[in-house]
Motif scaffolding. Sequence first.
Motif, PDB file in Angstrom:
ATOM      1  N   ASP A 124       0.110  29.021  30.165  1.00 35.99           N
ATOM      2  CA  ASP A 124       0.721  28.074  31.088  1.00 35.99           C
ATOM      3  C   ASP A 124       0.822  26.701  30.440  1.00 35.99           C
ATOM      4  OD1 ASP A 124       1.695  26.675  33.211  1.00 35.99           O
ATOM      5  OD2 ASP A 124      -0.124  26.783  34.424  1.00 35.99           O
ATOM      6  N   VAL A 125       2.057  26.283  30.125  1.00 35.78           N
ATOM      7  CA  VAL A 125       2.262  24.976  29.494  1.00 35.78           C
ATOM      8  C   VAL A 125       2.926  23.996  30.457  1.00 35.78           C
ATOM      9  CG1 VAL A 125       2.418  25.932  27.172  1.00 35.78           C
ATOM     10  CG2 VAL A 125       4.499  25.698  28.538  1.00 35.78           C
ATOM     11  N   SER A 126       2.986  24.369  31.739  1.00 39.53           N
ATOM     12  CA  SER A 126       3.689  23.533  32.714  1.00 39.53           C
ATOM     13  C   SER A 126       3.018  22.176  32.918  1.00 39.53           C
ATOM     14  CB  SER A 126       3.794  24.262  34.056  1.00 39.53           C
ATOM     15  OG  SER A 126       2.500  24.564  34.566  1.00 39.53           O
ATOM     16  N   ASN A 127       1.729  22.081  32.547  1.00 39.75           N
ATOM     17  CA  ASN A 127       1.038  20.790  32.692  1.00 39.75           C
ATOM     18  C   ASN A 127       1.310  19.859  31.516  1.00 39.75           C
ATOM     19  OD1 ASN A 127      -0.440  22.480  30.963  1.00 39.75           O
ATOM     20  ND2 ASN A 127      -2.323  21.311  31.304  1.00 39.75           N
ATOM     21  N   LEU A 128       2.004  20.353  30.486  1.00 45.37           N
ATOM     22  CA  LEU A 128       2.319  19.521  29.320  1.00 45.37           C
ATOM     23  C   LEU A 128       3.620  18.770  29.574  1.00 45.37           C
ATOM     24  CD1 LEU A 128       1.456  22.042  26.466  1.00 45.37           C
ATOM     25  CD2 LEU A 128       0.038  20.187  27.357  1.00 45.37           C
ATOM     26  N   ILE A 129       3.541  17.828  30.492  1.00 48.96           N
ATOM     27  CA  ILE A 129       4.718  17.050  30.881  1.00 48.96           C
ATOM     28  C   ILE A 129       4.770  15.786  30.039  1.00 48.96           C
ATOM     29  CG2 ILE A 129       5.869  15.843  32.773  1.00 48.96           C
ATOM     30  CD1 ILE A 129       4.362  17.733  34.668  1.00 48.96           C
ATOM     31  N   TYR A 159       6.151  19.605  24.338  1.00 45.34           N
ATOM     32  CA  TYR A 159       5.838  19.496  25.765  1.00 45.34           C
ATOM     33  C   TYR A 159       6.604  20.576  26.534  1.00 45.34           C
ATOM     34  CZ  TYR A 159      10.472  17.543  26.764  1.00 45.34           C
ATOM     35  OH  TYR A 159      11.822  17.380  26.922  1.00 45.34           O
ATOM     36  N   HIS A 160       6.404  20.620  27.837  1.00 42.51           N
ATOM     37  CA  HIS A 160       7.107  21.582  28.685  1.00 42.51           C
ATOM     38  C   HIS A 160       8.505  21.036  28.947  1.00 42.51           C
ATOM     39  CE1 HIS A 160       7.417  23.975  32.665  1.00 42.51           C
ATOM     40  NE2 HIS A 160       7.584  24.813  31.657  1.00 42.51           N
TER      41      HIS A 160
END
Length: 318
Positions: A121-126, A207-208
């Motif tokens: 899950d890379v969705s937090n890499l904003i 990043y995402h």
Amino acid sequence: MDTDYQIPVNEVQRILINDFDIFPKSIHQQYGFLCQNFIVAAGKDAMAAACHEKFIIKFVRNDDRSICANGREYVVQLLTFLEGVVLVEAILTKHDMETLASKIGRFVGRVHASLLSLQYDVSNLIGGNDYHAENALCFRNKLRYVKDEELKKLMEKYLDSFEINFIPRLQSLRRVFAHCDISNGNLIVNKRNEWEIVGLIDFEDSYHGYVVGDLGICIAYLLLQAAGTPEFDLTDISTRAIKEYSHVLPLDTDEKAVLYDVVVSRVVVSYVTACEKVYFDPENEEFWRRQSLHAPIILKKFIQLGRKDLEQAWFQQI
């Protein structure tokens, strides 16, 4: 290269010995845009050189985790050396550029296809980086650094188009762990019988992000490189890369609708960034304009070719 902080070679040597147990035989500074890179040939007495003879030591400004050097704070990375040159330094013929355009498109397609299947899950890499594809409008207030008024108006037009076409589609665009800067400064190539892509560097701004954003950035820098070769054909070079990419990872309807905007906006961003750097650091103008030197030619060619005809060339028979 950030001219606000230059790390002397003797400081690089001290860090190599004290922190990495590498006793360098030679140290040479390499190309770097917002960081400082040094290529290091290790001496025979270096314990760390048992498997590798060459390294890259990279200094990136950071206020958190860092090593002190020359009175400033840095994140320091030690990387194994990959034989080759960054694409921006390669001397290419028209044939070389055509071949590399296809190979780069295929390479980036494979990278994205692999990252889309990433089981993490890379969705937090904003990212909040201005250089992320979706943030091109951040450079509107920097157009004042562009001296050519006609060119400035053309850039304003491209950014307006980006705002109208790209921004409203953000929610529908595929996201991926995006590199953010697959450029001619980060692609490593090496010539054997032909030029080959042997590596991709500088993932610190990943990043995402967006599939089409990452691709558009790559196409923009590919064109900036190709414009310096004889008989430059914007349509041919960009089409080769996009078609090879699409054979690996097809673009959807929304991505096709905005790719043009991402490409031209990144050419604008690259040129505006160079103009700003030159304004504050005129002594290093040649260095700062290195990547975006041909941006005015490319932006005017986009107008001459027409968006509709160019998109038709990109996406027909895909």
